[in-house]
Design a protein around this motif. Structure first.
Motif, short mmCIF file in Angstrom:
data_model
loop_
_atom_site.label_atom_id
_atom_site.label_comp_id
_atom_site.label_asym_id
_atom_site.label_seq_id
_atom_site.Cartn_x
_atom_site.Cartn_y
_atom_site.Cartn_z
N VAL A 286 57.93 51.81 24.45
CA VAL A 286 58.80 51.82 23.26
C VAL A 286 59.91 50.66 23.49
O VAL A 286 60.34 50.29 24.76
N LEU B 275 58.50 52.80 17.94
CA LEU B 275 57.27 52.87 18.10
C LEU B 275 56.48 53.10 16.85
O LEU B 275 55.37 52.64 16.79
N ALA B 276 57.01 53.72 15.82
CA ALA B 276 56.56 54.00 14.47
C ALA B 276 56.07 52.36 13.80
O ALA B 276 54.87 52.25 13.23
N ARG C 297 55.82 49.70 15.43
CA ARG C 297 55.00 48.90 16.08
C ARG C 297 53.60 49.29 16.03
O ARG C 297 52.61 48.36 15.70
N CYS C 298 53.20 50.51 15.79
CA CYS C 298 52.06 51.04 15.35
C CYS C 298 51.64 50.61 13.77
O CYS C 298 50.39 50.04 13.63
N ARG D 265 61.90 51.26 9.38
CA ARG D 265 62.28 51.77 10.77
C ARG D 265 63.30 52.57 10.57
O ARG D 265 63.33 53.55 11.50
N MET E 13 53.35 59.12 8.62
CA MET E 13 54.03 58.81 10.00
C MET E 13 55.63 59.28 9.84
O MET E 13 56.04 59.71 11.03
N CYS F 42 57.10 61.73 12.93
CA CYS F 42 58.39 61.41 13.52
C CYS F 42 59.05 62.70 13.38
O CYS F 42 60.28 62.96 14.55
N MET G 163 48.66 56.15 12.60
CA MET G 163 49.16 57.34 12.94
C MET G 163 48.32 57.83 14.26
O MET G 163 49.16 58.45 15.34
N PHE H 294 50.07 55.96 17.00
CA PHE H 294 51.38 56.64 17.55
C PHE H 294 51.19 57.86 18.18
O PHE H 294 51.93 58.25 19.26
N GLU I 190 49.87 57.15 21.88
CA GLU I 190 51.07 56.71 22.96
C GLU I 190 51.90 57.74 23.19
O GLU I 190 52.44 57.84 24.28
#
Length: 294
Positions: A13, A29-30, A32-33, A71, A118, A122, A281, A284, A287
């Motif tokens: 992350v 991270l969200a 990034r995915c 983000r 997503m 989160c 997802m 996400f 990871e």
């Protein structure tokens, strides 16, 4: 506070100085995915860093802008989960995220499904961090337990292609997938990522391609129903299953075969956007819950 959530920042992350809070690390991270999904080709009919698939109104740069602008809203979702907020509060954050997305894309819907799916994941991470959910319970199950009934009872979006296709063809769509705890992520996406890692070691893009095909093969994707009706959905599912049955990315000519299917989707204007969201997802969840980075 659970130990697994506290360890999350150590799992690929963004820990740069500009990312400080737990919420911001999960949101990074969200994002990034979502970007990894775009950096995957060939995904049948979908936008990627190589081409625009079946779309004429969007490209990879637009998706990257969209992911970036989302983000801070993903961070808000994490915070809302930490406070154990209701679905009505999450929905308000999601609507603000959607407005920001549309502003960034000039009115093009790039990530409406991802904002929903997503965003809920989160929020489920936030539930764990806030001590409102068991650290060993999958994120998807926590979504179902905490917000499932509210998700199904929530207001409909009459202008949503997914809602219209779901109503016409009886498909559950993103709403049902979330209310049930994202079974496609846990039963299809994650196993496909693991299987593909063995088929194509050292090639994370191929791993993501395999997972995308696996999701297309089983998902009643309302995006496909909207564009191609039942015939389009069945064609897409069969083409994806054929690819998998012949070895997927373990086949010596997997890339050529995947590209041919991609072109066939483009010719029919098919775009499995639901599978694309579920791919992001799945990455996400992998990871966060399994500490596997692709």
């Amino acid at each position: 506070m659970n130990s697994r959530a506290s360890a999350i920042p150590n799992v690929s992350v963004d820990n740069s100085p500009r990312v400080r809070s737990f919420q911001e690390r999960i949101a990074a991270l969200a994002e990034r995915c979502l970007r990894l999904e775009i950096e995957t080709w060939p995904k049948p009919g979908l936008v990627s860093h190589i081409d625009t698939g079946s779309h004429t109104d969007m490209d990879a740069d637009m998706f990257r802008r969209s992911a970036s602008v989302l983000r801070p809203y993903f961070a808000e979702m994490v915070g809302a989960g930490m406070r154990d907020e209701s679905m009505s509060i999450l929905r308000k954050i999601g609507l603000r995220a959607e407005r920001a997305m549309l502003h960034a894309t000039g009115g093009v819907n790039t990530h409406r499904g991802a904002i929903f799916g997503m965003g809920l994941l989160c929020a489920a991470v936030g539930l764990r961090e806030g001590g409102h959910a068991d650290s060993q319970t999958p994120l998807g199950l926590n979504v179902s337990r905490r917000w499932g009934k509210e998700i199904l009872a929530g207001p409909r979006l009459p202008d949503s292609h997914g809602e219209m296709a779901g109503s016409r063809y009886g498909a559950g769509g993103a709403r049902q997938e979330a209310a049930q705890g994202f079974p496609c992520v846990y039963q299809i996406g994650l196993p496909a990522l693991h299987d593909a890692a063995r088929l194509a070691p050292g090639n994370p893009e191929a791993v993501r391609v395999q997972a995308c095909f696996a999701l297309i093969a089983v998902l009643e994707d309302t995006n496909l129903l909207h564009r191609g009706g039942l015939d389009g959905l069945r064609f897409a599912q069969q083409a994806a299953q054929d690819f998998l049955d012949q070895g997927g990315v373990g086949h010596t000519d997997w890339l050529g075969r995947a590209e041919a299917i991609h072109q066939a989707f483009i010719e029919r204007r098919l775009s499995p956007g639901g599978a694309a969201d579920l791919l992001a997802m799945s990455l996400f969840v992998m990871e966060l819950e399994e500490e596997v980075v692709l």
